[in-house]
Design a protein around this motif. Structure first.
Motif, short mmCIF file in Angstrom:
data_model
loop_
_atom_site.label_atom_id
_atom_site.label_comp_id
_atom_site.label_asym_id
_atom_site.label_seq_id
_atom_site.Cartn_x
_atom_site.Cartn_y
_atom_site.Cartn_z
N VAL A 1 46.20 34.32 46.59
CA VAL A 1 47.63 34.61 46.38
C VAL A 1 48.18 33.67 45.31
N VAL A 2 48.93 34.27 44.38
CA VAL A 2 49.49 33.47 43.29
C VAL A 2 50.99 33.35 43.46
N PHE A 3 51.49 32.10 43.42
CA PHE A 3 52.94 31.90 43.41
C PHE A 3 53.36 31.99 41.95
N ARG A 4 54.25 32.93 41.63
CA ARG A 4 54.57 33.22 40.22
C ARG A 4 55.36 32.10 39.54
N THR A 5 55.49 32.23 38.20
CA THR A 5 56.09 31.18 37.38
C THR A 5 57.48 30.76 37.86
N HIS A 6 58.28 31.73 38.33
CA HIS A 6 59.64 31.36 38.72
C HIS A 6 59.79 31.09 40.22
N GLU B 1 38.53 35.61 37.09
CA GLU B 1 37.13 35.50 36.65
C GLU B 1 36.25 34.91 37.76
N ALA B 2 36.79 33.90 38.43
CA ALA B 2 36.00 33.22 39.46
C ALA B 2 35.76 34.11 40.67
N THR B 3 36.72 34.97 40.98
CA THR B 3 36.60 35.75 42.23
C THR B 3 36.26 37.21 41.96
N GLY B 4 36.24 37.62 40.68
CA GLY B 4 35.98 39.02 40.34
C GLY B 4 37.15 39.91 40.72
N GLY B 5 38.35 39.41 40.73
CA GLY B 5 39.55 40.20 41.07
C GLY B 5 40.06 39.78 42.44
N LYS C 1 42.13 43.51 35.34
CA LYS C 1 41.22 42.42 35.71
C LYS C 1 41.29 42.11 37.21
N GLY C 2 42.03 42.94 37.94
CA GLY C 2 42.09 42.76 39.40
C GLY C 2 43.22 41.86 39.86
N VAL C 3 44.23 41.67 39.01
CA VAL C 3 45.39 40.87 39.42
C VAL C 3 46.52 41.85 39.78
N ILE C 4 46.77 41.96 41.07
CA ILE C 4 47.68 43.01 41.56
C ILE C 4 49.01 42.42 42.04
N PRO C 5 50.14 42.93 41.49
CA PRO C 5 51.42 42.46 42.03
C PRO C 5 51.76 43.20 43.33
N VAL C 6 52.19 42.45 44.34
CA VAL C 6 52.66 43.10 45.58
C VAL C 6 54.10 42.64 45.82
N GLU C 7 54.88 43.51 46.41
CA GLU C 7 56.29 43.20 46.62
C GLU C 7 56.48 42.21 47.76
N ASP C 8 55.64 42.39 48.78
CA ASP C 8 55.86 41.66 50.02
C ASP C 8 54.68 40.73 50.31
N VAL C 9 54.96 39.47 50.45
CA VAL C 9 53.93 38.46 50.68
C VAL C 9 53.13 38.75 51.96
N ARG D 1 50.59 28.69 30.72
CA ARG D 1 49.91 27.97 31.80
C ARG D 1 49.59 28.93 32.94
N ALA D 2 50.57 29.76 33.33
CA ALA D 2 50.38 30.68 34.46
C ALA D 2 49.30 31.72 34.15
N ILE D 3 49.34 32.28 32.95
CA ILE D 3 48.37 33.33 32.59
C ILE D 3 46.95 32.75 32.60
N LYS D 4 46.83 31.52 32.08
CA LYS D 4 45.53 30.86 32.05
C LYS D 4 44.99 30.66 33.48
N MET D 5 45.87 30.21 34.37
CA MET D 5 45.46 29.95 35.75
C MET D 5 45.04 31.26 36.46
N VAL D 6 45.78 32.33 36.18
CA VAL D 6 45.49 33.61 36.83
C VAL D 6 44.17 34.19 36.30
N HIS D 7 43.97 34.09 34.97
CA HIS D 7 42.72 34.57 34.37
C HIS D 7 41.53 33.85 35.00
N LYS D 8 41.67 32.54 35.13
CA LYS D 8 40.58 31.73 35.67
C LYS D 8 40.26 32.17 37.11
N ALA D 9 41.32 32.41 37.88
CA ALA D 9 41.13 32.82 39.28
C ALA D 9 40.47 34.20 39.34
#
Ligand code: SF4
Length: 273
Positions: A68-73, A27-31, A52-60, A17-25
């Motif tokens: 901004v994506v709130f992760r699965t956990h 694609e819609a925003t171009g990263g 694909k432009g999905v970047i993890p950052v340590e600090d919100v 579910r999370a991967i699908k939501m992130v992919h969709k975001a």
């Protein structure tokens, strides 16, 4: 070489579910999509998403633009509130099973129970649940005697059943009232039960998944108890030909955040051995 895989292998419901939501975001925003910490605990998948432009950052508080994506956990309540206050676009991929832990923990606190979370205090999920209790909770990783009147217990979703039962048993001795919610997620439980069953029927087990993945580590722990010849590998590169000497029957299982592609590659390489 005979190879048998467990039925439940590869991404669990929450990760899919999370991967699908992130992919969709993306694609819609171009990263320009930022996750707080890795979206899932699998470095290979996180690297693929980076392309694909999905970047993890340590600090919100580093995120100043984009989505901004709130992760699965889950993330901490104060982080969530901060993001909402900035007006940035937010996508909440927190797994519903994790939200269930929060829900029960908050319910117990409101009813006057001393809340105990059985799990790893360094895991993002446990930190997230604690933040929703204003950090008024006790995290237990091993059997401990507590002296309290009313204790309410929840578990980290990826815990193994055996550890949960041991810790709860120890609590019974010291408290007047004990209320327990088994919040280990269904996917984790089914995976562990299937892997334990398979481990007794093979000469060797391979547990495939990220070294930083809590559910993969727990899976390895329960499988290793039944089948001492068990190896935790992240990718095909970790396989060593020497492990397969005298082995004719191999079982393969994988954590909830392990992509099918990695499991298939491992299976193909083992066939060649
Ligand atoms: S392991 Fe369970 S709690 Fe974690 S994401 Fe998967 S389904 Fe959700």
């Amino acid at each position: 070489m005979k190879i048998v895989k467990t039925k439940n292998i590869g991404f669990c419901f929450g990760v899919k579910r999370a991967i699908k939501m992130v992919h969709k975001a993306a694609e819609a925003t171009g990263g320009n999509v930022y996750t707080i910490g890795p979206i899932i605990h699998n470095p290979q998948m996180v690297d693929l998403l980076k392309e694909k432009g999905v970047i993890p950052v340590e600090d919100v508080y580093q995120v100043k633009e984009g989505t901004v994506v709130f992760r699965t956990h889950g993330i901490k309540r104060e982080e969530e509130e901060y993001i909402k206050g900035t007006g940035l676009k937010a996508i909440d991929t927190t797994c519903p099973f994790v939200k269930r832990v929060r829900k029960y923990a908050k319910y117990l606190k409101n009813k006057g129970y001393q809340v105990v979370i059985v799990g790893d205090s360094n895991h993002p999920e446990v930190k997230s649940v604690l933040s929703y209790l204003d950090n008024d909770g006790i995290v237990l990783q091993e059997p401990t005697i507590l002296t309290a009147k009313k204790v309410g217990v929840v578990s980290q979703t990826t815990l193994d059943k055996g550890t949960f039962v041991e810790i709860v048993k120890e609590l019974i001795g010291g408290v007047e009232e004990l209320r327990i919610y088994n919040t280990i997620c269904e996917s984790t439980q089914i995976r562990q039960d299937e892997a334990i069953e398979l481990s007794g029927k093979v000469d060797m087990m391979l547990v495939v998944g990220g070294k930083n993945s809590s559910n993969t580590a727990k899976l390895y722990k329960v499988v290793h108890k039944v089948q001492p010849k068990t190896y935790h590998i992240e990718t095909v590169e970790d396989l060593e030909p020497g492990w397969f000497r005298g082995v004719s029957h191999v079982g393969i299982t994988g954590g909830a955040s392990t992509p099918d592609l990695i499991i298939d590659t491992v299976e193909r390489r083992v066939k060649n051995f």
